[in-house]
Design an enzyme around this catalytic site. Structure first.
Site, short mmCIF file in Angstrom:
data_model
loop_
_atom_site.label_atom_id
_atom_site.label_comp_id
_atom_site.label_asym_id
_atom_site.label_seq_id
_atom_site.Cartn_x
_atom_site.Cartn_y
_atom_site.Cartn_z
N HIS A 90 6.44 -27.23 2.24
CA HIS A 90 5.48 -28.45 1.62
C HIS A 90 4.57 -27.61 0.86
O HIS A 90 3.35 -28.14 0.62
CB HIS A 90 4.83 -28.88 2.57
CG HIS A 90 6.01 -29.76 3.59
ND1 HIS A 90 6.55 -31.17 3.42
CD2 HIS A 90 6.82 -29.37 4.63
CE1 HIS A 90 7.24 -31.31 4.24
NE2 HIS A 90 7.48 -29.98 4.95
N LYS A 123 -12.90 2.12 -2.63
CA LYS A 123 -13.95 2.56 -1.85
C LYS A 123 -15.19 3.30 -2.51
O LYS A 123 -16.37 3.01 -2.64
CB LYS A 123 -13.71 3.23 -0.51
CG LYS A 123 -12.65 2.54 0.34
CD LYS A 123 -12.40 3.53 1.52
CE LYS A 123 -11.48 3.01 2.29
NZ LYS A 123 -10.75 3.60 3.68
N GLU A 159 0.70 -1.32 -0.09
CA GLU A 159 -0.12 0.15 0.07
C GLU A 159 0.83 1.21 0.02
O GLU A 159 0.52 2.44 -0.39
CB GLU A 159 -1.05 0.06 0.96
CG GLU A 159 -2.37 0.45 1.01
CD GLU A 159 -3.23 0.47 1.88
OE1 GLU A 159 -4.11 -0.70 1.99
OE2 GLU A 159 -3.49 0.91 3.03
O1 PA5 Z 1 -3.52 2.15 5.70
C1 PA5 Z 1 -4.44 2.54 5.34
O2 PA5 Z 1 -4.84 3.79 5.43
C2 PA5 Z 1 -5.68 1.84 5.01
O3 PA5 Z 1 -5.35 0.47 4.74
C3 PA5 Z 1 -6.72 1.69 6.39
O4 PA5 Z 1 -6.09 1.58 7.06
C4 PA5 Z 1 -7.95 1.06 5.85
O5 PA5 Z 1 -8.64 1.47 4.61
C5 PA5 Z 1 -9.09 1.10 7.02
O6 PA5 Z 1 -9.31 2.74 7.24
P1 PA5 Z 1 -9.91 3.15 8.40
O7 PA5 Z 1 -9.04 2.92 9.81
O8 PA5 Z 1 -9.95 4.50 8.29
O9 PA5 Z 1 -11.28 2.54 8.74
#
Ligand code: PA5
Length: 526
Positions: free
Chosen positions: A347, A452, A318
């Protein structure tokens, strides 16, 4: 790979109890020197970030996860204060829960349900799995990290009859993530069905003023803990996101913070040869040509670290997987991460690693301490399970080297709150330094936001299709016809997928008449 290269490229950090072996990465002798200007640039960028620069330019945010374990380094005393008071509040809350001062309607809490996703789940899940104990944990922890109804039912079934003794922590930095909101609503419904007032058992970890914060405040939830915009989701494990569940589980959160702070001190040092994060970032660069040309396979030889690769997958992919560089050029950067644990994976896919396509490098994680108990059974004369585990790690490493497949090894003394804090801090730093080396913003996630938004459009179409069907009782439509009916003929494929899903679920009010080919099937309101 010889002893002399090992001696040159094996780094032991005695104060941390951590070693890094990069001798099996065949970088040329002048590689580190040739990268030094870029590395110094990365150190400078990191220094500015730690000093409070807007290191996430797109979102115009500071990036402050390093302050969480060294609040005195925060650029603003108000931030230091928030960190320390939140930590104190977490400790106090957990202590009261453990002592029974904060309890459910039927007595002390015995279970903890954590609801979150992505950065608001992966860190807590990693820590829970790595440090938990089936009998010593103060609360038994389970997670909702999706909007899968069956997954939700599975977890709720495991808590059947126990909801009165379950504390629920809802975690969302933005406070508006659909999966988390849905998990929360399903849990509230389960509490109501059990005759329980959820507000007395729910806790929120979220940004001030978020949707979740507003709900928690208006409904008067048991407690609220702050999440700040200067902490990214995937680097939030050492904020309330990770520390609250860990403290409630009964884990030593101070040791986690201390481990991270100790690693930060070593990895902040701008001398490449002495900095394990810098060396790792350079190995990523060498292995992948700075372009993600190879995948990183993460292989801890330790069951407790099973979730580390999943955690790292998010942290790295990410952060690094980006379309544009900081100058706005299209670069399509990335570094794919996968893995589970050894020797189990031997394995499974290690066959391909040794003999198949050579498109990866491995990061082995070796843990020296076998188990808590003093003595181990001899499974063969003079040989224990732990000896075999090490044998499989060393054997696989050699088997890969023989076939010119490259690897790094990180050696830890044990899996403990301190060493896990170190590991988390190490990879946060590696990811940040590597992002600088390849010139991208590691701290935003436009791709996640795009997913999203797209999901929102699907839900909007679903509502239109359902309304159109219900407005024409007894009338049947193919997906194509219904998509046209609601004014979006170009969305026939989406309409087909949505109608198939509706028809498969009781209670949707949609009935299907199957035809061949399948996409000619018709649907009507039932
Ligand atoms: O690293 C990130 O920003 C994302 O993976 C968020 O953690 C994820 O989308 C969840 O978001 P939130 O904590 O706002 O619910």
């Amino acid at each position: 790979m010889n002893w002399s290269r090992f001696k040159t490229h094996f780094h032991h950090y005695a104060d941390l109890g951590v070693s890094l072996d990069i001798s099996r990465m065949p970088f040329p002798d002048d590689f580190l020197a040739s990268m030094e200007p870029q590395m110094q640039h990365a150190f400078e960028a990191m220094k500015r970030l730690e000093a409070g620069a807007i290191a996430n330019p797109d979102e115009k945010r500071m990036v402050g996860h390093y302050w969480l374990r060294a609040p005195q380094l925060a650029p603003d005393p108000a931030i230091s204060h928030e960190i320390t008071t939140t930590l104190a509040a977490i400790r106090e809350f957990a202590a009261k829960v453990h002592a029974g001062g904060i309890a459910g309607p039927k007595g002390k809490f015995k279970h903890l349900l954590v609801i979150g996703i992505g950065g608001s789940a992966l860190g807590p899940q990693l820590v829970h799995h790595a440090l938990g104990h089936p009998r010593k944990d103060k609360l038994a922890v389970s997670f909702f990290d999706n909007t899968d109804p069956d997954g939700i039912d599975y977890v709720l079934a495991s808590l059947r009859g126990q909801l009165a003794r379950t504390l629920v922590v809802v975690i969302s930095k933005s406070g508006g993530t659909a999966e988390t909101r849905n998990g929360m609503l399903e849990t509230i419904a389960a509490f109501r069905a059990a005759g329980l007032d959820h507000t007395k058992q729910f806790v929120a970890v979220t940004g001030a003023g978020s949707k979740l914060d507003v709900i928690a405040r208006q409904e008067g939830w048991l407690a609220r803990f702050a999440m700040w915009d200067w902490v990214g989701g995937r680097t939030s494990e050492l904020s309330a996101v990770g520390l609250l569940p860990a403290a409630l589980q009964g884990l030593d959160i101070q040791a986690m913070l201390d481990g991270a702070a100790a690693m930060d001190e070593v990895t902040r040092y701008p001398v490449t040869a002495q900095n394990p994060a810098a060396l790792l970032a350079l190995m990523w660069y060498f292995a992948t040509n700075g372009r993600g040309a190879k995948d990183m396979v993460v292989l801890p030889y330790k069951d407790r670290l099973l979730l580390f690769s999943r955690y790292l997958q998010q942290l790295v992919m990410e952060s690094i997987g980006k379309e544009f560089d900081l100058e706005g050029r299209v670069v399509n950067q990335g570094l794919a991460v996968y893995g589970n644990k050894g020797s189990t994976d031997q394995h499974a896919y290690v066959q391909q690693l040794r003999e198949g396509v050579n498109n990866f490098f491995v990061t082995f994680i070796e843990v020296l301490k076998d188990r808590e108990a003093k003595a181990s059974l001899e499974v063969e004369p003079g040989v224990t399970c732990g000896d075999f585990l090490q044998g499989f790690y060393l054997g696989t490493r050699d088997a890969l080297s023989e076939k010119d497949r490259h690897s790094i090894t990180i050696t830890l003394t044990d899996v403990s709150p301190r060493s896990l804090g170190m590991l988390i801090a190490l990879y946060e730093r590696v990811t940040g330094l590597y992002a600088s080396l390849v010139g991208i913003n590691a701290y935003h996630q436009p791709g996640v936001e795009a997913g999203k938004k797209a999901a929102g459009a699907v839900i909007a179409l679903k509502l239109k299709l359902a309304a159109a069907l219900h407005a024409a009782p007894g009338q049947s439509f193919s997906a194509e016809q219904l998509a046209a009916q609601v004014g979006t003929p170009e969305k026939a494929e989406l309409a087909f997928k949505i109608l198939e899903h509706l028809a498969a679920n009781k209670g949707s009010g949609v009935k299907k008449r199957a035809r061949s080919p399948a996409f000619a099937s018709t649907y009507r309101s039932s």
